[in-house]
Design a protein around this motif. Structure first.
Motif, PDB file in Angstrom:
ATOM      1  N   LEU A  22      -2.354 -23.564  -1.668  1.00 36.99           N
ATOM      2  CA  LEU A  22      -3.404 -23.619  -2.685  1.00 36.99           C
ATOM      3  C   LEU A  22      -4.206 -24.881  -2.422  1.00 36.99           C
ATOM      4  O   LEU A  22      -3.775 -25.988  -2.727  1.00 36.99           O
ATOM      5  CB  LEU A  22      -2.808 -23.639  -4.099  1.00 36.99           C
ATOM      6  CG  LEU A  22      -3.765 -23.916  -5.259  1.00 36.99           C
ATOM      7  CD1 LEU A  22      -4.915 -22.939  -5.274  1.00 36.99           C
ATOM      8  CD2 LEU A  22      -3.039 -23.894  -6.574  1.00 36.99           C
ATOM      9  N   SER A  23      -5.371 -24.709  -1.811  1.00 36.03           N
ATOM     10  CA  SER A  23      -6.208 -25.838  -1.429  1.00 36.03           C
ATOM     11  C   SER A  23      -7.293 -26.052  -2.473  1.00 36.03           C
ATOM     12  O   SER A  23      -7.905 -25.101  -2.948  1.00 36.03           O
ATOM     13  CB  SER A  23      -6.846 -25.550  -0.066  1.00 36.03           C
ATOM     14  OG  SER A  23      -7.669 -26.616   0.317  1.00 36.03           O
ATOM     15  N   GLY A  69      -8.349 -22.913 -12.597  1.00 37.09           N
ATOM     16  CA  GLY A  69      -6.905 -22.849 -12.357  1.00 37.09           C
ATOM     17  C   GLY A  69      -6.314 -21.538 -12.832  1.00 37.09           C
ATOM     18  O   GLY A  69      -5.496 -20.914 -12.145  1.00 37.09           O
ATOM     19  N   LYS A  70      -6.725 -21.080 -13.996  1.00 32.99           N
ATOM     20  CA  LYS A  70      -6.228 -19.807 -14.519  1.00 32.99           C
ATOM     21  C   LYS A  70      -6.709 -18.644 -13.668  1.00 32.99           C
ATOM     22  O   LYS A  70      -5.951 -17.717 -13.380  1.00 32.99           O
ATOM     23  CB  LYS A  70      -6.676 -19.621 -15.970  1.00 32.99           C
ATOM     24  CG  LYS A  70      -5.963 -20.539 -16.932  1.00 32.99           C
ATOM     25  CD  LYS A  70      -6.432 -20.333 -18.343  1.00 32.99           C
ATOM     26  CE  LYS A  70      -5.684 -21.270 -19.285  1.00 32.99           C
ATOM     27  NZ  LYS A  70      -6.082 -21.105 -20.679  1.00 32.99           N
ATOM     28  N   LYS A  79      -2.782 -10.288  -6.026  1.00 36.34           N
ATOM     29  CA  LYS A  79      -2.611  -9.981  -4.597  1.00 36.34           C
ATOM     30  C   LYS A  79      -1.151 -10.049  -4.149  1.00 36.34           C
ATOM     31  O   LYS A  79      -0.837  -9.796  -3.002  1.00 36.34           O
ATOM     32  CB  LYS A  79      -3.425 -10.961  -3.742  1.00 36.34           C
ATOM     33  CG  LYS A  79      -4.896 -10.945  -4.005  1.00 36.34           C
ATOM     34  CD  LYS A  79      -5.594  -9.910  -3.197  1.00 36.34           C
ATOM     35  CE  LYS A  79      -7.061  -9.940  -3.527  1.00 36.34           C
ATOM     36  NZ  LYS A  79      -7.931  -9.581  -2.483  1.00 36.34           N
ATOM     37  N   GLY A  80      -0.249 -10.442  -5.042  1.00 39.98           N
ATOM     38  CA  GLY A  80       1.170 -10.488  -4.724  1.00 39.98           C
ATOM     39  C   GLY A  80       1.686 -11.832  -4.268  1.00 39.98           C
ATOM     40  O   GLY A  80       2.771 -11.927  -3.703  1.00 39.98           O
ATOM     41  N   VAL A  81       0.949 -12.896  -4.495  1.00 40.26           N
ATOM     42  CA  VAL A  81       1.360 -14.242  -4.083  1.00 40.26           C
ATOM     43  C   VAL A  81       1.702 -15.044  -5.334  1.00 40.26           C
ATOM     44  O   VAL A  81       0.823 -15.323  -6.150  1.00 40.26           O
ATOM     45  CB  VAL A  81       0.231 -14.950  -3.299  1.00 40.26           C
ATOM     46  CG1 VAL A  81       0.645 -16.363  -2.936  1.00 40.26           C
ATOM     47  CG2 VAL A  81      -0.130 -14.167  -2.074  1.00 40.26           C
ATOM     48  N   LYS A  82       2.985 -15.383  -5.497  1.00 43.51           N
ATOM     49  CA  LYS A  82       3.402 -16.184  -6.649  1.00 43.51           C
ATOM     50  C   LYS A  82       3.879 -17.575  -6.243  1.00 43.51           C
ATOM     51  O   LYS A  82       3.868 -18.492  -7.045  1.00 43.51           O
ATOM     52  CB  LYS A  82       4.520 -15.468  -7.411  1.00 43.51           C
ATOM     53  CG  LYS A  82       4.045 -14.239  -8.125  1.00 43.51           C
ATOM     54  CD  LYS A  82       5.135 -13.655  -8.974  1.00 43.51           C
ATOM     55  CE  LYS A  82       4.625 -12.423  -9.693  1.00 43.51           C
ATOM     56  NZ  LYS A  82       5.616 -11.818 -10.560  1.00 43.51           N
ATOM     57  N   GLU A  83       4.323 -17.715  -4.992  1.00 43.58           N
ATOM     58  CA  GLU A  83       4.835 -18.994  -4.498  1.00 43.58           C
ATOM     59  C   GLU A  83       3.780 -19.632  -3.593  1.00 43.58           C
ATOM     60  O   GLU A  83       3.395 -19.050  -2.582  1.00 43.58           O
ATOM     61  CB  GLU A  83       6.117 -18.768  -3.682  1.00 43.58           C
ATOM     62  CG  GLU A  83       7.238 -18.099  -4.457  1.00 43.58           C
ATOM     63  CD  GLU A  83       7.974 -19.065  -5.351  1.00 43.58           C
ATOM     64  OE1 GLU A  83       8.123 -20.232  -4.945  1.00 43.58           O
ATOM     65  OE2 GLU A  83       8.389 -18.654  -6.440  1.00 43.58           O
ATOM     66  N   VAL A  84       3.312 -20.816  -3.952  1.00 44.38           N
ATOM     67  CA  VAL A  84       2.321 -21.520  -3.141  1.00 44.38           C
ATOM     68  C   VAL A  84       2.728 -22.986  -2.984  1.00 44.38           C
ATOM     69  O   VAL A  84       3.567 -23.491  -3.726  1.00 44.38           O
ATOM     70  CB  VAL A  84       0.902 -21.449  -3.759  1.00 44.38           C
ATOM     71  CG1 VAL A  84       0.387 -20.034  -3.783  1.00 44.38           C
ATOM     72  CG2 VAL A  84       0.860 -22.057  -5.127  1.00 44.38           C
ATOM     73  N   GLU A 107      -0.181 -20.146 -15.843  1.00 42.26           N
ATOM     74  CA  GLU A 107      -0.487 -18.720 -15.632  1.00 42.26           C
ATOM     75  C   GLU A 107       0.532 -18.019 -14.750  1.00 42.26           C
ATOM     76  O   GLU A 107       0.445 -16.813 -14.565  1.00 42.26           O
ATOM     77  CB  GLU A 107      -1.886 -18.563 -15.013  1.00 42.26           C
ATOM     78  CG  GLU A 107      -2.999 -18.864 -15.989  1.00 42.26           C
ATOM     79  CD  GLU A 107      -3.061 -17.888 -17.139  1.00 42.26           C
ATOM     80  OE1 GLU A 107      -3.040 -16.669 -16.912  1.00 42.26           O
ATOM     81  OE2 GLU A 107      -3.120 -18.357 -18.291  1.00 42.26           O
ATOM     82  N   GLY A 108       1.478 -18.770 -14.158  1.00 38.82           N
ATOM     83  CA  GLY A 108       2.557 -18.120 -13.427  1.00 38.82           C
ATOM     84  C   GLY A 108       2.708 -18.473 -11.961  1.00 38.82           C
ATOM     85  O   GLY A 108       3.612 -17.955 -11.310  1.00 38.82           O
ATOM     86  N   LEU A 109       1.868 -19.338 -11.412  1.00 42.34           N
ATOM     87  CA  LEU A 109       2.049 -19.748 -10.013  1.00 42.34           C
ATOM     88  C   LEU A 109       3.195 -20.761  -9.935  1.00 42.34           C
ATOM     89  O   LEU A 109       3.321 -21.622 -10.805  1.00 42.34           O
ATOM     90  CB  LEU A 109       0.786 -20.391  -9.457  1.00 42.34           C
ATOM     91  CG  LEU A 109      -0.278 -19.494  -8.870  1.00 42.34           C
ATOM     92  CD1 LEU A 109      -1.391 -20.332  -8.271  1.00 42.34           C
ATOM     93  CD2 LEU A 109       0.281 -18.572  -7.820  1.00 42.34           C
ATOM     94  N   ASN A 110       3.985 -20.679  -8.885  1.00 42.67           N
ATOM     95  CA  ASN A 110       5.087 -21.624  -8.687  1.00 42.67           C
ATOM     96  C   ASN A 110       4.761 -22.551  -7.537  1.00 42.67           C
ATOM     97  O   ASN A 110       4.526 -22.118  -6.417  1.00 42.67           O
ATOM     98  CB  ASN A 110       6.384 -20.867  -8.382  1.00 42.67           C
ATOM     99  CG  ASN A 110       6.852 -20.056  -9.551  1.00 42.67           C
ATOM    100  OD1 ASN A 110       6.635 -20.440 -10.698  1.00 42.67           O
ATOM    101  ND2 ASN A 110       7.467 -18.930  -9.273  1.00 42.67           N
ATOM    102  N   PHE A 111       4.756 -23.855  -7.815  1.00 38.71           N
ATOM    103  CA  PHE A 111       4.622 -24.887  -6.778  1.00 38.71           C
ATOM    104  C   PHE A 111       5.130 -26.205  -7.290  1.00 38.71           C
ATOM    105  O   PHE A 111       5.403 -26.385  -8.429  1.00 38.71           O
ATOM    106  CB  PHE A 111       3.187 -25.017  -6.254  1.00 38.71           C
ATOM    107  CG  PHE A 111       2.124 -25.250  -7.262  1.00 38.71           C
ATOM    108  CD1 PHE A 111       1.773 -26.544  -7.634  1.00 38.71           C
ATOM    109  CD2 PHE A 111       1.436 -24.200  -7.831  1.00 38.71           C
ATOM    110  CE1 PHE A 111       0.769 -26.763  -8.547  1.00 38.71           C
ATOM    111  CE2 PHE A 111       0.424 -24.412  -8.735  1.00 38.71           C
ATOM    112  CZ  PHE A 111       0.090 -25.686  -9.099  1.00 38.71           C
TER     113      PHE A 111
END
Length: 111
Positions: A22-23, A69-70, A79-84, A107-111
């Motif tokens: 996530l850039s 961000g949201k 798109k199926g990407v939850k881990e960044v 919102e659910g992203l994991n990093f």
């Protein structure tokens, strides 16, 4: 100095993690976020304040960073990407960058 920080952050990310990246880029007027797959060299999802829905908005920069961000979290999960891995680039984890990251986490992203 900023090029050194950018290279250092990106080197550590790629060394430690094989996740998509996530850039974040911040200009004087806008903020941009992309989910990048470094193995394939493609952008999976993106969000920025230059999109049509933001140009008419009367929000301040902090609110816009939260919305971006949201949006990036929503689009990447779609798109199926939850881990960044969070690539803050040449910026300190402070202010708008932190607001964007916190909004993406909620919102659910994991990093």
């Amino acid at each position: 100095m900023t090029e050194k920080r950018t290279a250092r952050v990106r080197y550590k990310l790629k060394k430690v993690s094989s996740r998509n990246r996530l850039s974040v880029f911040r200009s004087n007027n806008h903020i941009y976020a992309q989910i990048i797959d470094d193995k394939k060299g493609i952008t999976i999802a993106s969000a920025s304040t230059i999109e049509k829905e933001f140009t008419k908005s009367e929000n301040d920069r902090k609110e816009l960073a939260k919305i971006v961000g949201k949006k990036i979290a929503e689009r990447s999960i779609e798109k199926g990407v939850k881990e960044v891995a969070f690539d803050k680039g040449k910026y300190k984890y402070h202010g708008l960058i932190k607001i964007l990251a916190d909004a993406a986490r909620t919102e659910g992203l994991n990093f």
